[in-house]
Motif scaffolding. Structure first.
Motif, PDB file in Angstrom:
ATOM      1  N   ASP A  61      -3.491 -48.572 -66.658  1.00 21.00           N
ATOM      2  CA  ASP A  61      -3.787 -49.112 -65.333  1.00 21.00           C
ATOM      3  C   ASP A  61      -2.768 -50.161 -64.899  1.00 21.00           C
ATOM      4  O   ASP A  61      -3.085 -51.082 -64.152  1.00 21.00           O
ATOM      5  CB  ASP A  61      -5.195 -49.721 -65.321  1.00 21.00           C
ATOM      6  CG  ASP A  61      -6.268 -48.652 -65.452  1.00 21.00           C
ATOM      7  OD1 ASP A  61      -6.038 -47.522 -64.980  1.00 21.00           O
ATOM      8  OD2 ASP A  61      -7.320 -48.935 -66.039  1.00 21.00           O
ATOM      9  N   THR A 190       4.202 -43.317 -54.058  1.00 25.49           N
ATOM     10  CA  THR A 190       2.966 -43.219 -54.817  1.00 25.49           C
ATOM     11  C   THR A 190       3.294 -42.893 -56.259  1.00 25.49           C
ATOM     12  O   THR A 190       4.015 -41.935 -56.540  1.00 25.49           O
ATOM     13  CB  THR A 190       2.033 -42.140 -54.238  1.00 25.49           C
ATOM     14  OG1 THR A 190       1.709 -42.486 -52.896  1.00 25.49           O
ATOM     15  CG2 THR A 190       0.747 -42.029 -55.052  1.00 25.49           C
ATOM     16  N   ASN A 193      -1.157 -42.204 -58.686  1.00 25.41           N
ATOM     17  CA  ASN A 193      -2.275 -42.438 -57.757  1.00 25.41           C
ATOM     18  C   ASN A 193      -2.342 -43.853 -57.209  1.00 25.41           C
ATOM     19  O   ASN A 193      -3.345 -44.226 -56.591  1.00 25.41           O
ATOM     20  CB  ASN A 193      -3.619 -42.076 -58.425  1.00 25.41           C
ATOM     21  CG  ASN A 193      -3.695 -40.611 -58.815  1.00 25.41           C
ATOM     22  OD1 ASN A 193      -3.285 -39.751 -58.035  1.00 25.41           O
ATOM     23  ND2 ASN A 193      -4.183 -40.330 -60.010  1.00 25.41           N
ATOM     24  N   THR A 194      -1.295 -44.634 -57.396  1.00 27.66           N
ATOM     25  CA  THR A 194      -1.223 -45.964 -56.794  1.00 27.66           C
ATOM     26  C   THR A 194      -0.203 -45.940 -55.674  1.00 27.66           C
ATOM     27  O   THR A 194       0.968 -45.604 -55.888  1.00 27.66           O
ATOM     28  CB  THR A 194      -0.828 -47.024 -57.837  1.00 27.66           C
ATOM     29  OG1 THR A 194      -1.797 -47.038 -58.886  1.00 27.66           O
ATOM     30  CG2 THR A 194      -0.763 -48.407 -57.200  1.00 27.66           C
ATOM     31  N   ARG A 195      -0.638 -46.300 -54.486  1.00 27.64           N
ATOM     32  CA  ARG A 195       0.217 -46.268 -53.296  1.00 27.64           C
ATOM     33  C   ARG A 195       0.857 -47.645 -53.102  1.00 27.64           C
ATOM     34  O   ARG A 195       0.157 -48.636 -52.976  1.00 27.64           O
ATOM     35  CB  ARG A 195      -0.600 -45.886 -52.068  1.00 27.64           C
ATOM     36  CG  ARG A 195      -1.319 -44.536 -52.186  1.00 27.64           C
ATOM     37  CD  ARG A 195      -2.389 -44.401 -51.127  1.00 27.64           C
ATOM     38  NE  ARG A 195      -3.346 -45.509 -51.206  1.00 27.64           N
ATOM     39  CZ  ARG A 195      -4.116 -45.920 -50.175  1.00 27.64           C
ATOM     40  NH1 ARG A 195      -4.016 -45.330 -48.998  1.00 27.64           N
ATOM     41  NH2 ARG A 195      -4.956 -46.917 -50.338  1.00 27.64           N
ATOM     42  N   ILE A 196       2.195 -47.672 -53.067  1.00 27.98           N
ATOM     43  CA  ILE A 196       2.935 -48.920 -52.941  1.00 27.98           C
ATOM     44  C   ILE A 196       3.673 -48.921 -51.614  1.00 27.98           C
ATOM     45  O   ILE A 196       4.466 -48.018 -51.332  1.00 27.98           O
ATOM     46  CB  ILE A 196       3.943 -49.089 -54.083  1.00 27.98           C
ATOM     47  CG1 ILE A 196       3.250 -48.949 -55.447  1.00 27.98           C
ATOM     48  CG2 ILE A 196       4.649 -50.448 -53.980  1.00 27.98           C
ATOM     49  CD1 ILE A 196       4.217 -48.889 -56.614  1.00 27.98           C
ATOM     50  N   ASP A 228      -2.228 -49.672 -51.725  1.00 26.78           N
ATOM     51  CA  ASP A 228      -2.868 -50.417 -52.807  1.00 26.78           C
ATOM     52  C   ASP A 228      -2.081 -51.675 -53.164  1.00 26.78           C
ATOM     53  O   ASP A 228      -2.672 -52.709 -53.488  1.00 26.78           O
ATOM     54  CB  ASP A 228      -2.995 -49.522 -54.051  1.00 26.78           C
ATOM     55  CG  ASP A 228      -3.765 -48.255 -53.774  1.00 26.78           C
ATOM     56  OD1 ASP A 228      -4.897 -48.361 -53.254  1.00 26.78           O
ATOM     57  OD2 ASP A 228      -3.259 -47.157 -54.065  1.00 26.78           O
ATOM     58  N   LEU A 229      -0.763 -51.572 -53.135  1.00 31.27           N
ATOM     59  CA  LEU A 229       0.115 -52.694 -53.462  1.00 31.27           C
ATOM     60  C   LEU A 229       1.167 -52.842 -52.377  1.00 31.27           C
ATOM     61  O   LEU A 229       1.570 -51.853 -51.752  1.00 31.27           O
ATOM     62  CB  LEU A 229       0.817 -52.464 -54.805  1.00 31.27           C
ATOM     63  CG  LEU A 229      -0.058 -52.371 -56.062  1.00 31.27           C
ATOM     64  CD1 LEU A 229       0.790 -51.950 -57.256  1.00 31.27           C
ATOM     65  CD2 LEU A 229      -0.749 -53.697 -56.343  1.00 31.27           C
ATOM     66  N   LYS A 326      -2.736 -52.583 -61.332  1.00 31.70           N
ATOM     67  CA  LYS A 326      -2.796 -51.821 -60.087  1.00 31.70           C
ATOM     68  C   LYS A 326      -3.471 -52.613 -58.969  1.00 31.70           C
ATOM     69  O   LYS A 326      -3.555 -52.138 -57.836  1.00 31.70           O
ATOM     70  CB  LYS A 326      -3.507 -50.493 -60.329  1.00 31.70           C
ATOM     71  CG  LYS A 326      -2.672 -49.546 -61.182  1.00 31.70           C
ATOM     72  CD  LYS A 326      -3.276 -48.162 -61.272  1.00 31.70           C
ATOM     73  CE  LYS A 326      -2.356 -47.232 -62.047  1.00 31.70           C
ATOM     74  NZ  LYS A 326      -2.889 -45.852 -62.107  1.00 31.70           N
ATOM     75  N   GLU A 327      -3.913 -53.824 -59.284  1.00 32.32           N
ATOM     76  CA  GLU A 327      -4.403 -54.755 -58.261  1.00 32.32           C
ATOM     77  C   GLU A 327      -3.350 -55.813 -57.937  1.00 32.32           C
ATOM     78  O   GLU A 327      -3.596 -56.710 -57.122  1.00 32.32           O
ATOM     79  CB  GLU A 327      -5.692 -55.447 -58.727  1.00 32.32           C
ATOM     80  CG  GLU A 327      -6.895 -54.514 -58.847  1.00 32.32           C
ATOM     81  CD  GLU A 327      -6.811 -53.593 -60.050  1.00 32.32           C
ATOM     82  OE1 GLU A 327      -6.363 -54.056 -61.130  1.00 32.32           O
ATOM     83  OE2 GLU A 327      -7.173 -52.407 -59.908  1.00 32.32           O
TER      84      GLU A 327
END
Length: 376
Positions: A61, A190, A193-196, A228-229, A326-327
């Motif tokens: 993560d 991405t 599954n984390t969109r930056i 997300d970021l 991821k936060e």
């Protein structure tokens, strides 16, 4: 007064079409003389980059980044004399192994990429610091795996709109993200599954204005609602060997307002940025953690061939690895120490000068003792 909501409601700010780009560029830059009349097709905002990195248990993560400062691997202007020997291979070779350890690779592109754009910058009778990297040399960035190259700086417009458009075309063709110009203000990628979302700022022509708090806040807040970021790059602060300390005030350099970078960087985090990366002074500066988010105030020069002053301390060339959740919470950082040798080739530095210097400045300027060393 800039009003983001009114722009959103009329689908102006983030609709990528020719009319929008002209309106937005006029708003940011104050006139039509630096505006492209040709609408650009942006890189897909939801493209996914396949990543095959070995990952220790418990780090699924997290996201990891390799980040460097100024990149200019050679210029054909005013003469091909300023290019490195092409047949000897990429001058980035010594750093490739470290860069490939992470999910993403980021840097500041301190030139246009073009084979033919005419010089736009006015140099008078002095030496002209205008940088135009030929396409075949720019391929070294692609070969190194760069995923993002910042264009908000004082050299992206050296060859005018043709140079900017040639650069954007090359970046798009090579699937490298960018941001910071009215022609391409934001971008995204991405990873697992984390969109930056990316956005960048500078106090220079054809750049999103670092000194306009309203503009800065509006872009970051909007990206935060969609990704997300959010990662922010900036090119600011005064230049030179004596500018390693990050002041608590506005910096003026040759009459130009280069920004209050402490104020700017913390404003970015307050608005929702998860990491803020700086360049511009051509020397390293300290880092801090503000609200659990990393701010690196300058990563200096990494690979700046032939036309840059590379006397110490301007030859210090850090490669910063950052791991965040991821936060967006900072988990780890490592400074790998390189230095530029000869005309501007980054080589491992066994004395670890980049790490020691950044750690010392971080403690002195920000009371931050958490800078870690990377081992080459």
């Amino acid at each position: 007064m800039f009003n983001l909501n009114s722009f959103k409601s009329s689908k102006v700010l983030f609709s990528f079409n020719g009319i929008v780009l002209i309106v937005l560029a006029q708003l940011l830059l104050g006139g039509p003389d630096t505006i492209s009349s040709t609408p650009r097709k942006p890189v897909s905002l939801k493209a996914t980059v396949p990543v095959a990195r070995l990952r220790a248990p418990g780090l699924e993560d997290t996201l990891s980044f390799s980040i460097v400062g100024d990149l200019m691997v050679g210029s054909s202007y005013p003469s091909t004399y300023y290019l490195p020997p092409y047949d000897s291979g990429t001058i980035l070779q010594a750093a490739l192994g470290v860069m490939q350890q992470t999910d993403l690779r980021l840097g500041n592109l301190e030139s246009c990429v073009s084979d033919s754009a005419p010089v736009f910058k006015s140099c008078g009778t002095s030496q002209c610091f205008a940088f135009r990297t030929p396409v075949k040399f720019a391929q070294w960035y692609k070969d190194a795996g760069f995923d993002y190259l910042n264009l908000a700086n004082n050299h992206s417009f050296d060859f005018g709109l043709k140079g900017v458009n040639n650069t954007l075309d090359w970046l798009q063709a090579n699937n490298i993200r960018t941001s910071g110009t009215p022609q391409h203000p934001t971008d995204s990628i991405t990873v697992r599954n984390t969109r930056i979302g990316f956005v960048s700022f500078a106090p220079h022509s054809n750049c999103l204005n670092l000194n306009n708090d309203t503009i800065v806040r509006a872009y970051i807040e909007d990206l935060k609602t969609r990704f997300d970021l959010v990662v922010v790059f900036f090119h600011g602060g005064a230049e030179g060997a004596s500018k390693m300390t990050t002041p608590k005030k506005k910096e003026i350099f040759f009459g130009q307002d280069r920004g209050n970078v402490r104020h700017f960087a913390r404003l970015c985090v307050d608005a929702g940025a998860d990491m803020v990366i700086g360049s511009g002074p051509h020397v390293v500066r300290g880092m801090e953690v503000y609200k659990e988010k990393l701010i690196a105030y300058s990563l200096g020069n990494f690979s700046t061939y032939h036309q840059f002053n590379l006397k110490y301390p301007l030859n210090i060339a850090p490669l910063l690895q950052v791991t965040i959740t991821k936060e967006g919470k900072l988990l780890d950082n490592k400074v790998f120490s390189f230095k530029q040798e000869g005309e501007g080739v980054p080589k491992p530095d066994s004395a670890m000068t980049a790490y020691k210097t950044i750690r010392s400045l971080s403690v002195k300027d920000f009371g931050f003792t958490g800078v870690n060393a990377g081992t080459l």
